[in-house]
Design a protein around this motif. Structure first.
Motif, mmCIF file in Angstrom:
data_model
loop_
_atom_site.group_PDB
_atom_site.id
_atom_site.type_symbol
_atom_site.label_atom_id
_atom_site.label_comp_id
_atom_site.label_asym_id
_atom_site.label_seq_id
_atom_site.Cartn_x
_atom_site.Cartn_y
_atom_site.Cartn_z
ATOM 1 N N GLY A 62 55.992 45.738 35.881
ATOM 2 C CA GLY A 62 54.986 44.738 35.552
ATOM 3 C C GLY A 62 54.025 44.275 36.622
ATOM 4 N N HIS A 63 54.461 44.074 37.859
ATOM 5 C CA HIS A 63 53.541 43.432 38.800
ATOM 6 C C HIS A 63 53.642 44.063 40.176
ATOM 7 C CE1 HIS A 63 53.460 39.980 36.040
ATOM 8 N NE2 HIS A 63 54.751 40.108 35.978
ATOM 9 N N ALA A 64 52.499 44.094 40.876
ATOM 10 C CA ALA A 64 52.559 44.382 42.309
ATOM 11 C C ALA A 64 52.769 43.065 43.052
ATOM 12 C CB ALA A 64 51.272 45.052 42.758
ATOM 13 N N SER A 65 52.162 41.996 42.547
ATOM 14 C CA SER A 65 52.293 40.709 43.252
ATOM 15 C C SER A 65 53.482 39.918 42.691
ATOM 16 C CB SER A 65 50.977 39.935 43.180
ATOM 17 O OG SER A 65 50.661 39.562 41.872
ATOM 18 N N HIS A 66 53.396 38.615 42.656
ATOM 19 C CA HIS A 66 54.514 37.757 42.186
ATOM 20 C C HIS A 66 55.746 37.908 43.090
ATOM 21 C CE1 HIS A 66 53.172 36.629 37.930
ATOM 22 N NE2 HIS A 66 52.285 37.558 38.249
ATOM 23 N N GLN A 67 55.565 38.260 44.361
ATOM 24 C CA GLN A 67 56.740 38.525 45.214
ATOM 25 C C GLN A 67 57.179 37.340 46.072
ATOM 26 O OE1 GLN A 67 56.952 42.251 47.318
ATOM 27 N NE2 GLN A 67 55.837 43.366 45.753
ATOM 28 N N ALA B 146 52.119 32.755 39.092
ATOM 29 C CA ALA B 146 52.723 32.511 37.769
ATOM 30 C C ALA B 146 51.760 32.965 36.680
ATOM 31 C CB ALA B 146 53.040 31.037 37.581
ATOM 32 N N ASP B 147 52.319 33.551 35.640
ATOM 33 C CA ASP B 147 51.529 33.936 34.461
ATOM 34 C C ASP B 147 51.725 32.897 33.364
ATOM 35 O OD1 ASP B 147 50.702 36.285 35.653
ATOM 36 O OD2 ASP B 147 52.279 37.508 34.731
ATOM 37 N N ILE B 148 50.623 32.459 32.780
ATOM 38 C CA ILE B 148 50.674 31.507 31.671
ATOM 39 C C ILE B 148 50.108 32.204 30.446
ATOM 40 C CG2 ILE B 148 49.927 29.231 30.826
ATOM 41 C CD1 ILE B 148 51.532 29.102 33.433
ATOM 42 N N GLY C 227 43.278 43.784 32.717
ATOM 43 C CA GLY C 227 44.360 43.166 31.926
ATOM 44 C C GLY C 227 44.050 41.689 31.724
ATOM 45 N N HIS C 228 45.065 40.858 31.852
ATOM 46 C CA HIS C 228 44.881 39.402 31.758
ATOM 47 C C HIS C 228 44.098 38.982 30.518
ATOM 48 C CE1 HIS C 228 46.086 40.130 35.897
ATOM 49 N NE2 HIS C 228 46.672 38.958 35.814
ATOM 50 N N ASP C 229 44.350 39.686 29.419
ATOM 51 C CA ASP C 229 43.698 39.332 28.154
ATOM 52 C C ASP C 229 44.663 38.620 27.208
ATOM 53 O OD1 ASP C 229 45.128 41.698 27.984
ATOM 54 O OD2 ASP C 229 43.405 42.950 27.481
ATOM 55 N N TYR C 230 45.946 38.578 27.572
ATOM 56 C CA TYR C 230 46.938 37.803 26.817
ATOM 57 C C TYR C 230 47.427 36.590 27.630
ATOM 58 C CZ TYR C 230 47.792 42.024 23.963
ATOM 59 O OH TYR C 230 47.693 43.116 23.138
ATOM 60 N N HIS C 231 47.267 36.687 28.931
ATOM 61 C CA HIS C 231 47.750 35.601 29.790
ATOM 62 C C HIS C 231 46.786 35.435 30.951
ATOM 63 C CE1 HIS C 231 49.321 39.026 32.225
ATOM 64 N NE2 HIS C 231 49.176 38.189 33.228
ATOM 65 N N PHE C 232 46.857 34.285 31.621
ATOM 66 C CA PHE C 232 46.117 34.157 32.878
ATOM 67 C C PHE C 232 47.111 33.979 34.012
ATOM 68 C CE2 PHE C 232 46.024 29.520 33.851
ATOM 69 C CZ PHE C 232 46.427 28.970 32.638
ATOM 70 N N HIS C 233 46.637 34.251 35.208
ATOM 71 C CA HIS C 233 47.511 34.313 36.376
ATOM 72 C C HIS C 233 47.060 33.250 37.378
ATOM 73 C CE1 HIS C 233 49.466 37.142 39.567
ATOM 74 N NE2 HIS C 233 49.111 36.024 40.186
ATOM 75 N N ILE C 234 47.997 32.411 37.775
ATOM 76 C CA ILE C 234 47.714 31.357 38.757
ATOM 77 C C ILE C 234 48.270 31.797 40.103
ATOM 78 C CG2 ILE C 234 48.292 29.004 39.463
ATOM 79 C CD1 ILE C 234 48.641 28.258 36.565
#
Ligand SMILES: [Zn+2]
Length: 316
Positions: free
Chosen positions: A139-144, A149-151, A236-243
């Motif tokens: 799923g992600h390269a970041s979020h480490q 956070a994804d909302i 991407g980011h069409d179902y959620h946004f990323h903070i």
């Protein structure tokens, strides 16, 4: 760099990004099988995701952010409670509802504000970080490092979702089929209010949304528009946004942040042109499929992540 050299990495990024967007929608299981123990956990070639993905709890250490969003870990992370007055955590089976205490506090604040200002019952929280951060299986390269956070862009329903619904429910696609704008049947003024509330938080440095959503925010934002500079178009980011939060105050150089984005709104035709090129909205698959990259080994992460990985579990 000539345009051809630029094109190839961008294409790869877009292929990878669309793969990860699909993964963000992947369903989970209520009772996932625990991962089998590793035959040789000390093999230096083993992917760090294999090690971090097997940690169920944060490390019993003072909170520290180590490294960069896409190459790091977090000590002493805090869990976001899976149910709040105005939030619920989705895909519990992934065990990715951990982060820096400042991120947990921010999400609680944002949930309350969303309830009050956008009239939503609350927010659905997708992936944050693993209990000790680090690279993930999917799923992600970041979020480490516990600062992302994804909302979901789907408002929280006015009831508590079951365990099964949290694994199975799909978020709503906000972008029109032709990818050139939002779908007005689903994208509402409430969405603008939620994204604006997140962007107006001083500790938030960037927000990633699909370019069609950025275009809609640019068109519809009234009054103060300074917050738009933090909202960046992303694949991407069409179902959620990323903070994405900045390094917490007092982190020192161990937390490797990013410079603030430019203060421009990013709303001019020129700013958005790249994102609406046909080659970007409908990328052609590469003729030669990219070779799968070997997973990131522990040696690629800051050395302090080894201590984070090996520390005892925090008491819950
Ligand atoms: Zn994300």
């Amino acid at each position: 760099m000539n345009p051809r050299q630029l094109f190839i990495p961008l294409l790869l990024i877009s292929v990878l990004a669309s793969a990860s967007a699909a993964l963000a929608q992947d369903k989970g299981m209520v009772d996932p099988k625990p991962l089998p123990p590793l035959a040789n956990p000390n093999d230096p070639k083993i992917g760090a995701k294999e090690l971090f993905g097997r940690k169920v709890l944060p490390s019993a250490m003072p909170t520290r952010v180590v490294g960069f969003y896409a190459k790091g870990c977090i000590a002493g992370a805090e869990g976001l409670p899976i149910n709040g007055d105005s939030w619920q955590v989705m895909r519990l089976s992934r065990n990715r509802y951990w982060g820096h205490p400042n991120l947990v506090a921010l999400l609680k604040r944002l949930a309350a504000k969303t309830h009050k200002e956008a009239g939503w019952p609350g927010i659905l929280v997708g992936d944050m970080s693993q209990p000790r951060g680090g690279p993930m299986f999917t799923g992600h390269a970041s979020h480490q490092v516990g600062l992302d956070a994804d909302i979901w862009l789907t408002p929280m329903p006015d009831r508590q979702l079951s365990r099964n619904e949290r694994e199975e429910m799909s978020a709503v696609m906000m972008v029109r089929d032709d990818r050139l704008d939002i779908d007005p049947k689903v994208f509402t003024p409430g969405h603008l209010m939620v994204i604006r509330a997140a962007a107006q938080e001083p500790a938030v440095q960037r927000i990633f949304v699909n370019a069609a959503i950025k275009k809609a925010l640019c068109r519809e934002a009234r009054g103060d528009r300074h917050w738009l500079s933090k909202v960046r178009p992303m694949y991407g980011h069409d179902y959620h946004f990323h903070i994405r939060m900045k390094c917490p105050p007092g982190s020192g150089i161990e937390c490797q942040g990013q410079p603030d984005p430019s203060t421009s709104e990013g709303c001019s035709a020129g700013d958005l042109a790249y994102w609406f090129k046909d080659s970007v909205i409908h990328p052609k698959p590469p003729k030669v499929p990219p070779k799968p990259k070997p997973p990131m080994p522990m040696s690629a992460l800051p050395a302090a992540c080894k201590a984070v990985l090996n520390a005892p579990d925090a008491k819950q």
